[in-house]
Design a protein around this motif. Structure first.
Motif, mmCIF file in Angstrom:
data_model
loop_
_atom_site.group_PDB
_atom_site.id
_atom_site.type_symbol
_atom_site.label_atom_id
_atom_site.label_comp_id
_atom_site.label_asym_id
_atom_site.label_seq_id
_atom_site.Cartn_x
_atom_site.Cartn_y
_atom_site.Cartn_z
ATOM 1 N N ILE A 152 0.852 -1.183 0.000
ATOM 2 C CA ILE A 152 0.000 0.000 0.000
ATOM 3 C C ILE A 152 0.892 1.238 0.000
ATOM 4 O O ILE A 152 1.875 1.305 0.736
ATOM 5 N N PRO A 153 0.563 2.230 -0.826
ATOM 6 C CA PRO A 153 1.356 3.462 -0.813
ATOM 7 C C PRO A 153 1.083 4.280 0.450
ATOM 8 O O PRO A 153 -0.070 4.463 0.827
ATOM 9 N N PHE A 154 2.136 4.699 1.095
ATOM 10 C CA PHE A 154 2.002 5.504 2.312
ATOM 11 C C PHE A 154 2.869 6.747 2.203
ATOM 12 O O PHE A 154 3.951 6.714 1.593
ATOM 13 N N TRP A 155 2.409 7.796 2.807
ATOM 14 C CA TRP A 155 3.243 8.980 3.005
ATOM 15 C C TRP A 155 3.723 8.966 4.434
ATOM 16 O O TRP A 155 2.918 8.909 5.357
ATOM 17 N N LEU A 156 5.033 9.019 4.627
ATOM 18 C CA LEU A 156 5.554 9.117 5.984
ATOM 19 C C LEU A 156 5.998 10.554 6.205
ATOM 20 O O LEU A 156 6.855 11.058 5.478
ATOM 21 N N TYR A 157 5.378 11.164 7.171
ATOM 22 C CA TYR A 157 5.650 12.577 7.411
ATOM 23 C C TYR A 157 6.617 12.760 8.572
ATOM 24 O O TYR A 157 6.414 12.206 9.653
ATOM 25 N N ALA A 193 4.839 25.427 26.773
ATOM 26 C CA ALA A 193 5.197 25.554 25.360
ATOM 27 C C ALA A 193 6.431 24.711 25.114
ATOM 28 O O ALA A 193 7.304 24.606 25.980
ATOM 29 N N GLY A 194 6.497 24.101 23.952
ATOM 30 C CA GLY A 194 7.649 23.254 23.677
ATOM 31 C C GLY A 194 7.775 22.931 22.210
ATOM 32 O O GLY A 194 6.906 23.258 21.395
ATOM 33 N N THR A 195 8.866 22.283 21.892
ATOM 34 C CA THR A 195 9.066 21.829 20.519
ATOM 35 C C THR A 195 9.275 20.324 20.535
ATOM 36 O O THR A 195 9.720 19.758 21.535
ATOM 37 N N ALA A 196 8.953 19.711 19.415
ATOM 38 C CA ALA A 196 9.150 18.265 19.315
ATOM 39 C C ALA A 196 9.330 17.900 17.858
ATOM 40 O O ALA A 196 8.957 18.663 16.962
ATOM 41 N N LYS A 197 9.932 16.748 17.653
ATOM 42 C CA LYS A 197 10.106 16.251 16.290
ATOM 43 C C LYS A 197 9.423 14.897 16.185
ATOM 44 O O LYS A 197 9.708 14.000 16.965
ATOM 45 N N PHE A 198 8.533 14.796 15.237
ATOM 46 C CA PHE A 198 7.888 13.515 14.974
ATOM 47 C C PHE A 198 8.469 12.941 13.690
ATOM 48 O O PHE A 198 8.727 13.665 12.733
ATOM 49 N N ARG A 199 8.686 11.661 13.719
ATOM 50 C CA ARG A 199 9.313 11.019 12.568
ATOM 51 C C ARG A 199 8.437 9.893 12.039
ATOM 52 O O ARG A 199 8.081 8.977 12.778
ATOM 53 N N ASN A 246 0.078 16.398 -0.268
ATOM 54 C CA ASN A 246 -0.625 17.559 0.270
ATOM 55 C C ASN A 246 -2.041 17.207 0.707
ATOM 56 O O ASN A 246 -2.594 17.823 1.598
ATOM 57 N N GLU A 247 -2.602 16.218 0.031
ATOM 58 C CA GLU A 247 -3.980 15.843 0.363
ATOM 59 C C GLU A 247 -4.067 15.089 1.687
ATOM 60 O O GLU A 247 -5.097 15.093 2.339
ATOM 61 N N VAL A 248 -2.983 14.419 2.064
ATOM 62 C CA VAL A 248 -3.030 13.703 3.353
ATOM 63 C C VAL A 248 -2.577 14.610 4.502
ATOM 64 O O VAL A 248 -2.657 14.238 5.664
ATOM 65 N N TYR A 249 -2.134 15.820 4.179
ATOM 66 C CA TYR A 249 -1.564 16.701 5.190
ATOM 67 C C TYR A 249 -2.544 17.006 6.322
ATOM 68 O O TYR A 249 -2.167 17.078 7.487
ATOM 69 N N TYR A 284 6.264 23.652 11.814
ATOM 70 C CA TYR A 284 7.070 24.655 11.114
ATOM 71 C C TYR A 284 7.971 24.032 10.068
ATOM 72 O O TYR A 284 8.587 24.718 9.270
ATOM 73 N N GLN A 285 8.069 22.748 10.077
ATOM 74 C CA GLN A 285 8.875 22.094 9.056
ATOM 75 C C GLN A 285 8.337 20.686 8.859
ATOM 76 O O GLN A 285 8.092 19.972 9.839
ATOM 77 N N SER A 286 8.147 20.307 7.604
ATOM 78 C CA SER A 286 7.652 18.944 7.383
ATOM 79 C C SER A 286 8.197 18.403 6.074
ATOM 80 O O SER A 286 8.530 19.160 5.171
ATOM 81 N N ARG A 287 8.298 17.106 6.038
ATOM 82 C CA ARG A 287 8.832 16.465 4.851
ATOM 83 C C ARG A 287 8.116 15.130 4.702
ATOM 84 O O ARG A 287 7.918 14.410 5.694
ATOM 85 N N ALA A 288 7.692 14.835 3.495
ATOM 86 C CA ALA A 288 6.981 13.584 3.281
ATOM 87 C C ALA A 288 7.849 12.630 2.461
ATOM 88 O O ALA A 288 8.556 13.049 1.557
#
Lengths: 352, 279
Positions: A152-157, A193-199, A246-249, A284-288
């Protein structure tokens, strides 16, 4: 447009990826090939393919319902325009349609199957046996209409986020002094308030598959992710995405919203009660990354109705709605109620 | 068709029979025993009606007796024996209250039995006697009886005091003595069973509901699944104390005497509570 069938260099038979051995196996001469060997094979074939490249491109525009000719037997392979890997209906040799896996449709990574067809079926039946509300005759009388291993095609953000939360918290303390009982409630305004990175938050890029069903299959173990090679698809079905990154965003944003709320909420400790007033998460930053993830799809026909299940082809986790047996539900309901009643009546008599 | 008519007839006759027998039982259940003839015929009739209806409402027997002769007994013994001998009282515990107007000793006495012991604590009986005895001193016996019925209904409606304890006269001071019982509401078993049934049906529905929900397979991911470990940084944390509210309630400490019901054992062996006063 051409179709690729990986052929065994020894005997010319078709090569399929074997999930148990994690290698490619020729079913005719029983030769084994590792990743490097298959890559070399592919390069060889690609050379051959470029000869008729011009012809391919013309064919690509022709129609959505595509037809290809099977390199093994010459029969036409008819598929829809999202199929990237399939089988020839006549000779059952695996066929890969590289046009749906190139350019923007070229996945960068793939997780190979670890469950073979038989192992998948066995795992599914085992899972059914553990379901108390399922009719006992489901696995015996129902018909397995379709069992297919699908990439199945997946977008990993990958998302870097900033989150901010404001909440009201209170602490309640009671004590007794003389003949009075005091209750002290302290109110606090809390800000975090905080920052985090999701992978690698996944979102499926296929309209055909149910989003919720796919979410239930998660998580996949990304440590076993490999660089994409078409050879992994050999012997399985594969789809290309028809829902863009962009559609799964929006779906990703919603999950980020929930996750950051949970992360920030967990930092508010030491209170009797906390109520969140508002929480904002800003990506603030994302990559698929476009990847193909393995799933086994089961389609069962039971008493005239069709039930669809999906199994994580890597971990074996299963999702899908089993038919609920009304009789078994009633039985459980009565059984549990009766036991609860006896316990309450005998033991609980002290309290009531 | 004809058969059905007969069945109907039989049913009607049976119902009528039941109704008549119920009426006779009610008529037989005399509540007023005016041996001293303190009430006029009309007063007696009205008191009879009031006691019957009150007995039904509070589900306890209510008896009023008057006498000119105490047979050498104390008012307490006379009242208790009269109650026991006539088999008054509802249910296994013979729940009921008896008002005795003893003209020989010029004493009014309230005897309680069964459930009524819990409702009518010593203090409540004193309060009731406060309401009754002025009428008796003035010779208004029926008004005294009416005051008894009113205050009885009032206290039963108030319910059993939360701190009610029953102390038998043989009580030695040791709280573990069986003659000292802290009241605990003994619900009738059918009500208890009903509560248990409702709760257990709720548990059953809940369990099956959870099972049905699990049938689909659960989402196994959470915020930490995709979080890059160590990437979460708290940049700002502020906990501002904005307000404090203190409320207090007074704890009722005089839980001693007010809830005590003193009991004694009558010659018939039954346990009675009660209290009396001269008028």
């Amino acid at each position: 447009m051409s179709v690729i069938t990986y052929q065994c260099p020894n005997c010319g038979g078709p090569l399929g990826f074997n999930a148990d051995l994690q290698s490619w196996k020729c079913e005719f001469c029983l030769s084994d090939f590792d990743e490097d060997a298959v890559r070399a094979l592919k390069e060889e074939q690609e050379e051959h393919r470029s000869e008729n490249a011009a012809e391919e491109e013309r064919a690509e525009f022709e129609s959505n319902a595509r037809s290809y000719s099977c390199p093994s037997c010459g029969a036409e392979i008819v598929t829809d325009d999202t199929t990237a890997a399939t089988f020839c209906y006549y000779c059952h040799n695996p066929a890969i349609l590289p046009g749906n896996l190139s350019g923007t449709y070229r996945p960068s990574k793939v997780i190979p199957f670890t469950f073979e067809r038989a192992a998948a079926t066995e795992a599914f039946i085992k899972w059914c046996k553990k379901k108390p509300l399922l009719s006992k005759d489901f696995t015996s009388s129902s018909q397995l209409e379709l069992l297919s291993g699908v990439y199945i095609p997946f977008w990993l953000y990958d998302c870097d986020i900033r989150g901010k939360m404001s909440a009201s918290a209170r602490n309640i303390r009671t004590w007794t002094s003389g003949d009075k009982r005091y209750t002290e409630t302290k109110y606090y305004d809390v800000v975090r308030a905080g920052t985090a990175k999701f992978r690698g938050i996944p979102a499926d890029g296929s309209k055909k598959t149910d989003d919720r069903l796919m979410e239930t299959l998660e998580p996949y173990d990304y440590s076993q992710m490999r660089d994409f090679s078409m050879s992994y698809l050999s012997g399985y079905l594969a789809e290309k995405y028809d829902v863009g990154e962009n559609e799964v965003y929006d779906r990703i944003k919603e999950r980020i919203q929930n996750y950051s709320r949970r992360l920030l909420e967990d930092t508010i400790t030491g209170y009797s009660s906390v109520s969140v007033n508002n929480c904002l998460a800003d990506i603030y930053q994302s990559r698929a990354t476009y990847v193909l993830l393995p799933t086994w799809m089961f389609t069962y026909n039971y008493k005239g109705k069709t039930y669809v299940f999906a199994m994580n082809g890597q971990t074996g986790k299963i999702a899908g709605s089993l038919p609920l047996s009304k009789a078994r539900m009633a039985l459980w309901f009565m059984g549990v109620s009766a036991v609860a009643f006896i316990i309450l009546f005998v033991v609980g008599g002290i309290f009531i | 068709m004809k058969k059905r008519k007969y069945t109907l007839l039989i049913v009607i006759m049976l119902l009528a029979g039941l109704f008549i027998s119920a009426l006779t039982v009610m008529a037989a259940a005399q509540k007023i025993y005016d041996e001293a003839e303190l009430f006029s015929a009309s007063e007696k009739g009205s008191l009879e009606k009031q006691t019957v209806s009150l007995s039904e409402r509070i589900n306890m027997d209510v008896i009023i007796i008057t006498t000119n002769e105490n047979d050498g007994k104390t008012s307490s013994a006379y009242a208790d024996d009269f109650y026991d001998m006539n088999g008054f009282g509802y249910g296994d515990e013979a729940d009921g209250v008896l008002l005795l107007i003893n003209m020989e000793d010029r004493e009014v006495y309230i005897s309680t039995c069964g459930k009524a012991i819990h409702y009518l604590t010593d203090r409540r009986i004193e309060n009731m006697l406060d309401k009754i005895y002025p009428h008796l001193s003035e010779g208004n016996y029926s008004e005294g009886a009416a005051a008894f019925l009113n205050s009885l209904e009032y206290y039963v409606k108030e319910g059993i005091p939360a701190n009610q304890v029953t102390k038998d006269e043989s009580f030695t001071g040791n709280p573990s003595d069986p003659s000292y019982t802290v009241y605990r509401e003994t619900e009738n078993p059918s009500k208890k069973a009903l509560i248990c049934l409702v709760i257990s049906l709720g548990i059953g529905a809940g369990v099956v509901g959870v099972m049905a929900a699990h049938n689909k397979g659960r989402i196994g991911t959470n915020a930490n699944t995709y979080l890059d470990p160590r990437s979460f940084k708290l940049l700002h944390a502020e906990d501002r104390h904005v307000n404090t509210k203190i409320t207090h309630v007074t704890i009722n400490t005089n839980s001693g005497g007010s809830g005590t019901s003193s009991t004694h054992t009558s010659s018939g062996g039954a346990s009675h509570g009660g209290g009396g006063r001269k008028f």
